[in-house]
Each structure stands twice: as structure tokens, then as C-alpha cells.
Enzyme design. Sequence first.
Site, PDB file in Angstrom:
ATOM      1  N   HIS A   9      -2.453 162.564  72.597  1.00 39.38           N
ATOM      2  CA  HIS A   9      -2.204 162.162  73.978  1.00 39.38           C
ATOM      3  C   HIS A   9      -2.891 163.128  74.947  1.00 39.38           C
ATOM      4  O   HIS A   9      -2.526 164.287  75.035  1.00 39.38           O
ATOM      5  CB  HIS A   9      -0.691 162.160  74.230  1.00 39.38           C
ATOM      6  CG  HIS A   9      -0.292 161.714  75.593  1.00 39.38           C
ATOM      7  ND1 HIS A   9       0.438 162.514  76.448  1.00 39.38           N
ATOM      8  CD2 HIS A   9      -0.508 160.552  76.250  1.00 39.38           C
ATOM      9  CE1 HIS A   9       0.669 161.863  77.575  1.00 39.38           C
ATOM     10  NE2 HIS A   9       0.101 160.672  77.479  1.00 39.38           N
ATOM     11  N   ARG A  10      -3.923 162.622  75.596  1.00 50.24           N
ATOM     12  CA  ARG A  10      -4.762 163.463  76.465  1.00 50.24           C
ATOM     13  C   ARG A  10      -5.327 164.640  75.669  1.00 50.24           C
ATOM     14  O   ARG A  10      -5.544 165.730  76.193  1.00 50.24           O
ATOM     15  CB  ARG A  10      -3.988 163.960  77.690  1.00 50.24           C
ATOM     16  CG  ARG A  10      -3.284 162.844  78.464  1.00 50.24           C
ATOM     17  CD  ARG A  10      -2.428 163.360  79.604  1.00 50.24           C
ATOM     18  NE  ARG A  10      -1.469 162.340  80.025  1.00 50.24           N
ATOM     19  CZ  ARG A  10      -0.482 162.527  80.884  1.00 50.24           C
ATOM     20  NH1 ARG A  10      -0.329 163.728  81.445  1.00 50.24           N
ATOM     21  NH2 ARG A  10       0.340 161.558  81.212  1.00 50.24           N
ATOM     22  N   GLU A  36      -6.294 159.635  73.008  1.00 47.73           N
ATOM     23  CA  GLU A  36      -5.934 158.829  74.162  1.00 47.73           C
ATOM     24  C   GLU A  36      -6.329 159.605  75.401  1.00 47.73           C
ATOM     25  O   GLU A  36      -6.002 160.793  75.530  1.00 47.73           O
ATOM     26  CB  GLU A  36      -4.425 158.540  74.173  1.00 47.73           C
ATOM     27  CG  GLU A  36      -3.957 157.617  75.278  1.00 47.73           C
ATOM     28  CD  GLU A  36      -3.590 158.335  76.574  1.00 47.73           C
ATOM     29  OE1 GLU A  36      -3.380 157.641  77.592  1.00 47.73           O
ATOM     30  OE2 GLU A  36      -3.506 159.580  76.588  1.00 47.73           O
ATOM     31  N   ASP A  38      -7.454 159.330  79.913  1.00 45.92           N
ATOM     32  CA  ASP A  38      -7.286 158.603  81.178  1.00 45.92           C
ATOM     33  C   ASP A  38      -8.586 158.694  81.968  1.00 45.92           C
ATOM     34  O   ASP A  38      -9.148 159.785  82.114  1.00 45.92           O
ATOM     35  CB  ASP A  38      -6.159 159.226  81.999  1.00 45.92           C
ATOM     36  CG  ASP A  38      -4.870 159.325  81.212  1.00 45.92           C
ATOM     37  OD1 ASP A  38      -4.206 158.295  81.065  1.00 45.92           O
ATOM     38  OD2 ASP A  38      -4.525 160.441  80.754  1.00 45.92           O
ATOM     39  N   HIS A  51      -5.696 162.401  84.412  1.00 41.88           N
ATOM     40  CA  HIS A  51      -4.538 161.506  84.466  1.00 41.88           C
ATOM     41  C   HIS A  51      -4.110 161.151  85.881  1.00 41.88           C
ATOM     42  O   HIS A  51      -3.899 159.996  86.218  1.00 41.88           O
ATOM     43  CB  HIS A  51      -3.349 162.112  83.724  1.00 41.88           C
ATOM     44  CG  HIS A  51      -2.113 161.269  83.802  1.00 41.88           C
ATOM     45  ND1 HIS A  51      -1.173 161.396  84.815  1.00 41.88           N
ATOM     46  CD2 HIS A  51      -1.663 160.258  83.009  1.00 41.88           C
ATOM     47  CE1 HIS A  51      -0.220 160.517  84.643  1.00 41.88           C
ATOM     48  NE2 HIS A  51      -0.485 159.815  83.548  1.00 41.88           N
ATOM     49  N   GLU A 111      -7.333 154.763  78.709  1.00 39.20           N
ATOM     50  CA  GLU A 111      -6.454 154.131  79.699  1.00 39.20           C
ATOM     51  C   GLU A 111      -7.174 154.098  81.041  1.00 39.20           C
ATOM     52  O   GLU A 111      -7.599 155.138  81.552  1.00 39.20           O
ATOM     53  CB  GLU A 111      -5.133 154.875  79.847  1.00 39.20           C
ATOM     54  CG  GLU A 111      -4.238 154.208  80.890  1.00 39.20           C
ATOM     55  CD  GLU A 111      -2.926 154.911  81.150  1.00 39.20           C
ATOM     56  OE1 GLU A 111      -2.302 154.617  82.195  1.00 39.20           O
ATOM     57  OE2 GLU A 111      -2.517 155.751  80.333  1.00 39.20           O
ATOM     58  N   LYS A 113      -7.055 154.106  84.763  1.00 43.22           N
ATOM     59  CA  LYS A 113      -6.060 154.520  85.756  1.00 43.22           C
ATOM     60  C   LYS A 113      -6.319 153.791  87.065  1.00 43.22           C
ATOM     61  O   LYS A 113      -6.729 154.373  88.067  1.00 43.22           O
ATOM     62  CB  LYS A 113      -6.117 156.034  85.947  1.00 43.22           C
ATOM     63  CG  LYS A 113      -5.821 156.833  84.698  1.00 43.22           C
ATOM     64  CD  LYS A 113      -4.428 156.561  84.143  1.00 43.22           C
ATOM     65  CE  LYS A 113      -3.345 157.093  85.047  1.00 43.22           C
ATOM     66  NZ  LYS A 113      -1.997 156.974  84.434  1.00 43.22           N
ATOM     67  N   ASP A 231       1.645 164.357  72.054  1.00 34.47           N
ATOM     68  CA  ASP A 231       1.064 165.613  72.530  1.00 34.47           C
ATOM     69  C   ASP A 231       0.872 166.601  71.382  1.00 34.47           C
ATOM     70  O   ASP A 231       0.178 167.605  71.546  1.00 34.47           O
ATOM     71  CB  ASP A 231       1.982 166.270  73.576  1.00 34.47           C
ATOM     72  CG  ASP A 231       2.143 165.449  74.834  1.00 34.47           C
ATOM     73  OD1 ASP A 231       1.235 164.663  75.161  1.00 34.47           O
ATOM     74  OD2 ASP A 231       3.183 165.599  75.511  1.00 34.47           O
TER      75      ASP A 231
END
Length: 243
Positions: A9-10, A36, A38, A51, A111, A113, A231
Site C-alpha cells: 500500500h503506497r 498500490e 495514487d 495520495h 488508484e 485520485k 502497509d
Amino acid sequence: MKRPLIIGHRGASAYAPENTMASFKKALALGADGLEIDVQMSKDGHLVICHDERVDRTTDGTGAIQALTLKELQKLDAGSWFSKEFKGEKIPVLEDLLDCLRGRNILLNIELKNGIVLYEGLEEKILEALGIYRMEHCTVLSSFNHYSLLKIKGLNPRIKVGILYVAGMVRPWEYARSIGADGLHPIYYSVRPEIVAGAQTHQMPIYTYTVNEISDLEKIAGMEVAGIITDYPDRGRNAVDKI
């Protein structure tokens, strides 16, 4: 039983500043199967990985991304807020990561944004970049803005898209299918056995976020979801290794 993919995640944002190259490389080093990220757009039309719609939380700067040029954004320190070890880390552009992942067997979840700021042309620019790097086949595009996913499917029906959502949805696979989506991306606490079973029956993979506690990771790992976004890629790896 097929083991779920572990998606950073990020990046590995528990261990390095989120959405930076340091975080992405750390996730890969910890055994992540995917990343993943953003993506937003700078004032001058560049695809930047961040993000928040503003840079205030994750850099030493201030202001909205849409109001800053790439040159202005890349002058900012995106690492010191996390730890002095990462002082000088920059906000990357999408192409930085695509170049890093070229030739690797890694799933990339982008993703978009565009739920708060409606960046004009964001979908087209992302698809163009994926085409240049020939990474359409290993990328999933997701968004809370499902109109954006509809647009993407209209531009490129072959690209995979997943609907992001928080609230409990009734038969989410039916809604997803109705807009041409290929997967479900729910928050983890809305993932129930009956939802997983229904999604599997309708061939709708689930990629759930953001699962961090060991007990939650082990529980979700045993539910036959397609992917777990976390994370802590190392914790996720340990959880699926126990299956």
C-alpha cells in the site's frame, strides 16, 4: 487453495515514506507481489504519485498539486517527515515507477485520485503511459470515482479496472459487472465470507485494503481473496505463507 497476492500500500508505507521510490523498492525487497499507488496531475499535466490533493502532509511544502508545476513539486522533500533517513526523497512521477518495474513480474494497482479534483485528461495520460511502457497487461486501475472507470473502459476495454468502495454493498459483483469493472476493491472490514463466495461464483476477484494487523491479515488470507493491500508486505507475506 490459491494464495492471495500481497500488494504494498503506497509501497511499504509502514517502513518508508509513502508513495516514494524508497517505499516502492522496500516493498519489493520485502516480497510484495504488487504495488498500490495514487496518481494525481500537476499544474503542467504531469502524472505525479501522491495520495493527498495537497502536499502539506507528506512534504516540507504547502499547496494543492493541481496548482504546482512538476518542477515546483520535485523541489520538495517528501521523506524527512517520515524519518531523517529519507531526507531528500522526491515526489515521483508515474514514469519513474514504470521504468523501475519494466520487465518485472509485478502487479501494479494505480488508484486515480480524481474524486475531489477532477483532473481533465487523467485517464488518457495514464493509459498512454502504460502503453508506452507496455504494462497494460499487469496493471489494474481503481478509483472511488466510478465514472472515471467507465471512461477508462470506453477508451480501452482491455484494461482491468476495480471499483473502490467503503460501505457494505449488496451483490457488489452485479454492480461492478454493470459498469464493466473487472474486480472489487473494498475496505477490509466489509469483506465477509458470503461476499467472497458470491464474487468467486461470478468470477469477480477481490483486492481488499488496507489490512495491517496480523490477526486481520491471517483472517483475510484464509478467505480466498485475490489480493491483500497492506502497509506491511512482510506481515502479509507471513500470513499467506501459513495457509
